[in-house]
Structure formats: C-alpha cells, structure tokens
Design an enzyme around this catalytic site. Structure first.
Site, PDB file in Angstrom:
ATOM      1  N   SER A 232      43.882  -0.321 -10.234  1.00 52.22           N
ATOM      2  CA  SER A 232      42.538  -0.588  -9.707  1.00 52.22           C
ATOM      3  C   SER A 232      41.940  -1.919 -10.151  1.00 52.22           C
ATOM      4  CB  SER A 232      41.582   0.538 -10.090  1.00 52.22           C
ATOM      5  OG  SER A 232      41.840   1.643  -9.283  1.00 52.22           O
TER       6      SER A 232
ATOM      7  N   TYR B  42      46.688  -1.020   0.574  1.00 49.82           N
ATOM      8  CA  TYR B  42      46.053  -0.479  -0.637  1.00 49.82           C
ATOM      9  C   TYR B  42      47.108  -0.139  -1.710  1.00 49.82           C
ATOM     10  CZ  TYR B  42      43.617   2.605  -3.808  1.00 49.82           C
ATOM     11  OH  TYR B  42      43.120   3.184  -4.953  1.00 49.82           O
TER      12      TYR B  42
ATOM     13  N   TYR C 289      34.355   3.518 -13.454  1.00 55.40           N
ATOM     14  CA  TYR C 289      34.162   4.830 -12.827  1.00 55.40           C
ATOM     15  C   TYR C 289      33.019   5.638 -13.433  1.00 55.40           C
ATOM     16  CZ  TYR C 289      38.735   3.198 -11.587  1.00 55.40           C
ATOM     17  OH  TYR C 289      39.759   2.418 -11.181  1.00 55.40           O
TER      18      TYR C 289
HETATM   19  N1  GLN Z   1      46.431   3.536  -7.165  1.00 55.59           N
HETATM   20  C1  GLN Z   1      45.517   4.368  -7.858  1.00 55.59           C
HETATM   21  C2  GLN Z   1      44.994   5.448  -6.955  1.00 55.59           C
HETATM   22  O1  GLN Z   1      44.753   5.170  -5.823  1.00 55.59           O
HETATM   23  C3  GLN Z   1      44.409   3.513  -8.397  1.00 55.59           C
HETATM   24  C4  GLN Z   1      43.415   4.295  -9.201  1.00 55.59           C
HETATM   25  C5  GLN Z   1      42.950   3.606 -10.451  1.00 55.59           C
HETATM   26  O2  GLN Z   1      43.565   2.702 -10.997  1.00 55.59           O
HETATM   27  N2  GLN Z   1      41.865   4.111 -10.971  1.00 55.59           N
HETATM   28  O3  GLN Z   1      44.828   6.577  -7.305  1.00 55.59           O
END
Ligand code: GLN
Length: 304
Positions: A63, A188, A240
């Site tokens: 992310s 993505y 988050y």
């Molecule tokens: N690729 C991960 C997902 O989509 C990214 C989430 C993250 O790093 N918080 O779940």
C-alpha cells in the site's frame, strides 16, 4: 542531529518486538518473507542518507504504492479525482466493504483499498501505458533504474484477492469504475507488487519533504500545494484505522503497507523508510512504527 548514531541503535531497540507481530499471510507470496528482517534509511533534504540493517533488500511495498499512484493521479487528473474519492479517515480496516455500501460507492480516501482502486481506474483512463508509466515514475523518483513489479506477488494477490474483487465490483455497480474490473485490478495488484528497498523508498519520498523538489533530480515534481495535500492525507489516512494512534506516537505523515514497510516525512528535514515484516492488528509494521516513534522521540522533532 546524529542520525547515524540513532539508526545504529535501532536494531537492538527493536529486537524485543520480534515474534510479537504477524507477517501478512493472506497474500501467500508475502507469507514466505523472513519475519526477522529489519532495515531503515533516512535521507535528509539537504543531502546525505543514513541506513541500517537490511536497508538495501527489496520488499513488496504494497500500500505504500498508493502514495505514488495518488501523486500521479493528482498531477494528471486534477480535481475530478475528488468527485470520486473522499478525503476523510475511514476508521475501518483497509479492505472494509461496509462503509463503501452505506456511502454508495464513494471510498472515504485514496489510501484504503477501495479508494486506491478508483485511483487506478483514473490512471487507466488518463495514461497511455499505466503500468509502465507507474514503474518508470518510481524508477525516476528513487534512482533505482531496475525497479520492477514482482510478478509472483502480483499473481498471488490476483489468485486470492477475493475481497478486492468484491470492492471493485461494488464500485463498478455504483458507476465509480469506468474501466473493466479485471483491468483495474491488474494495475492495482501490480502497483502493490512493486519491490523497492528502504534506501530506494526513502529517496523516492524526499520531494515530499522538500515542497515537491527532488534534490537528486534538481527539479520540481509536485507543487507545494500538492505536497501539502498528499502529506495531509498520509497524516490522516496513511496508517488505516490506527491513524490516530500513529500520529500520537510518531507525529509524522506516513504510509504503511502489509509488506511491512512504512514511509514517513518530516517536511523541511527528511524522508525515511523502514521495513520489518511483522504487522500489528491494523496491518502496520510493528517494529517499523516503534522505530519511527523512537526516531521522533529521541530527536524531539515531529510535525507537532
Ligand atoms: N495488496 C494489499 C491488499 O490489497 C495492500 C494492502 C495494504 O498494504 N494495506 O490487500
């Protein structure tokens, strides 16, 4: 400020956290990463980088890539972005579906999965070759000219990304994805699979600590207003549902990824990247967060 000394102290400081977090296993390719890795690089805006531990080893930035896709979208798509994505902390897990349902397909912010998927959709509509454009952007920002996607990680995510498929289909159902769901998710999953080291990531973040000007390239990559906005979003949405706790402990705009990386900036002073794969329950690196807390505490410098 003796950053060299502070960084050298970190591995010993962080050792007691080993075994207290959990490596992300929901993406099978990430589960294989050794839990005991620890690396960190800090780059000052006036030159000079300091590193410790596994700072040259590449890992899945996950992310953290959302900072770079957002930067591209802000410079290429303009204000239209904010009609399709919000700018408020979510208070929910990064892949939560609930909020998206009652907010009718408008993700709270560009750093939760749903928001990042909408950003991908916009990049697909605006860029000629979005995957390569994104990879090249990272190569230029970091100076790591062989930086690439980790195809195994991207495949692993596609095979197990049921929740992201649910989010993307839900967005599509609400008219907030203009391209094909599979194409958007392919971008993505690839952005999340980008593999960079702490030293490359710290370099790639320095313009966010210096009003948009890359010291390495000697040119402005973002305007000061864009930098203000990206940093504000990192501070309020970058870690988050633990964003309040993170601001309380660390006091820097930051962005984490489930690969165990965290990037952060102290505007006017430095950009920093840390990597330790064991995560806390919110999906942020446990030792990474603690290392940044140590850094801002001993230096007595944060944005506050
Ligand atoms: N690729 C991960 C997902 O989509 C990214 C989430 C993250 O790093 N918080 O779940």
């Amino acid at each position: 400020m003796d950053f060299e000394k502070i960084l050298q102290e970190l591995p010993a400081q962080m050792r007691e956290l080993c075994g207290k977090g959990r490596v992300a296993t929901y993406i099978p390719a990430l589960a294989r990463v050794p839990a005991n890795k620890f690396g960190m690089t800090l780059c000052r805006v006036d030159g000079g980088c300091y590193s410790v531990g596994d700072s040259e080893e590449r890992f899945s930035i996950q992310s953290i890539s959302k900072v770079f896709t957002l930067s591209l979208a802000m410079s290429r798509c303009g204000e239209a972005l904010w009609r399709r994505v919000g700018r408020e902390p979510s208070g929910n897990r990064f892949n939560s579906l609930v909020q998206l349902e009652y907010e009718k397909g408008i993700p709270r912010n560009p750093f939760i999965n749903a928001g990042a998927i909408v950003v991908c959709d916009m990049l697909l509509s605006h860029l000629s070759n979005p995957k390569q454009n994104l990879r090249d952007y990272l190569r230029v920002l970091s100076g790591g000219f062989d930086i690439d996607f980790d195809e195994e990680v991207a495949r692993s995510e596609a095979e197990t990304g049921f929740i992201n498929y649910a989010l993307a289909n839900f967005l599509k159902g609400h008219g907030n994805l203009h391209n094909d769901v599979d194409e958007v998710l392919d971008l993505y999953f690839h952005q999340c699979s980008l593999a960079l080291s702490c030293s490359e990531l710290a370099q790639a973040m320095t313009h966010l600590a210096s009003a948009g000007v890359s010291k390495r390239l000697g040119e402005a990559l973002l305007t000061p207003a864009e930098v203000k906005r990206i940093n504000a979003l990192m501070l309020t949405c970058g870690t988050y549902d633990a964003v309040g706790e993170f601001a309380y402990r660390v006091g820097l705009p930051a962005k984490s990824g489930v690969g165990g990386g965290i990037v952060a900036v102290l505007p006017g002073e430095y950009a920093v990247a840390v990597w330790s794969p064991e995560l806390d329950p919110s999906g942020n690196s446990l030792a990474g967060g603690a290392a940044l807390e140590y850094l801002t505490t001993v230096t007595q410098r944060s944005i506050f």
